[in-house]
Design an enzyme around this catalytic site. Structure first.
Site, short mmCIF file in Angstrom:
data_model
loop_
_atom_site.label_atom_id
_atom_site.label_comp_id
_atom_site.label_asym_id
_atom_site.label_seq_id
_atom_site.Cartn_x
_atom_site.Cartn_y
_atom_site.Cartn_z
CG ASP A 50 62.97 15.38 38.41
OD1 ASP A 50 62.29 14.37 38.25
OD2 ASP A 50 62.55 16.54 38.20
CD GLU B 297 59.82 12.66 31.98
OE1 GLU B 297 59.39 13.60 31.28
OE2 GLU B 297 59.32 12.37 33.09
#
Length: 317
Positions: free
Chosen positions: A31, A200
């Site tokens: 991420d 997401e």
């Protein structure tokens, strides 16, 4: 022979790196948020581990995208009393002389369990401390789990936060001090802006006056994780899916997703910062951070990314 041995053992004789190589730094990190502060590139990733161990953030800085310095434990759950596990997806922005780090914690499923928090520091490498003493967002709204936040400053100087898991994405208009939200004209605090196939990991940037909205699809623990995007005339959308621009390559890696984008300041030069899973690895947390070049065609569409092992060439600021 002696000269050759000395050349191998003396750092000053070592050959300068021609490219960064992928991953750009060792360890399991996911991420990644890439951003430029001053004359340094920064990457703020999730420490990729089981949730009970995922309780701190490291950061990495570089003058040229090739040589990286680790800044360990810039924030941990000892400085965020309400967070006890699963700290992930940092998003950092500079405002004035302070740096604000937005993060998710506790894998929240219902109100009161955690959510999205904010930390603050005087330097990008921290140390950061809890800013609010509680989550900024602590409930599920419009079906969006409060995770995977990205903070975006629009052309008019206003700040927006995009966030959401479980297949839903919300946007909120942040107060200038980041303590809460400015209601939209209809009185709502959050608006859903979910594009087709969104899962997401939202991200936003502006190029040539257009808003590029990006997100991740598929399951983060599997091989089919990928990145898609839309282009809009407003930060509120609507965001119509254009196509996939990052996905697994069975000759390079799988599970490529949850990315960010770095623009060289003042230049039409772009890099995608993302995580991927090395070939042969199956563990959900076996993810590493990589950087590759991102280009556009004549119509402004993003050309699908070619993942590499070489990575990018040095690009000093």
């Amino acid at each position: 022979m002696l000269i050759a041995l000395l050349a191998c053992s003396m750092p000053g004789w070592a050959q300068e790196k021609k490219t960064a190589g992928n991953p750009v730094f060792p360890g399991w990190y996911a991420d990644p948020e890439g951003i430029v502060f001053g004359k340094q590139y920064w990457i703020f990733p999730t420490y990729s581990a089981p949730y009970e161990q995922q309780v701190f953030f490291d950061a990495f800085s570089s003058p040229d995208l090739v040589h990286w310095t680790k800044h360990p434990r810039i924030l941990d759950n000892q400085r965020v009393k309400w967070a006890n596990r699963a700290m992930w997806a940092p998003a950092v922005i500079k405002k004035g002389k302070k740096y604000f780090l937005f993060f998710g914690a506790n894998d929240m499923h219902k109100k009161g369990e955690g959510g999205i928090g904010v930390a603050v520091a005087k330097k990008p490498g921290g140390p950061y401390k809890d800013y609010l003493g509680k989550p900024l967002i602590d409930e599920v709204i419009n079906g969006a789990q409060p995770i995977d936040q990205f903070v975006f400053q629009d052309k008019d100087g206003e700040y927006y936060i995009y966030y959401g898991g479980w297949g839903h994405c919300n946007v909120g208009h942040l107060k200038k001090d980041f303590t809460g939200f400015i209601p939209f004209e209809d009185g709502s605090i959050f608006k859903e802006v979910t594009p087709k196939d969104y899962v997401e990991g939202p991200f936003m940037f502006i190029r040539n006056g257009k808003y590029y909205f990006m997100w991740s699809e598929g399951g983060w623990g599997g091989p089919n994780y990928r990145v898609a995007y839309a282009i809009a005339d407003s930060p509120m959308g609507p965001f119509e899916r254009i196509g996939t621009i990052l996905q697994q390559d069975t000759a390079i890696a799988t599970g490529a997703g949850h990315h960010s984008v770095i623009q060289v300041p003042g230049k039409d030069e772009w890099y995608i910062v993302y995580h991927r899973r090395p070939l042969g690895k199956k563990g959900a947390n076996e993810r590493e951070t990589c950087v590759d070049v991102m280009k556009f065609d004549a119509d402004g569409k993003i050309i699908p990314i070619k993942m590499t092992f070489e990575g990018v060439a040095p690009r000093p600021l």
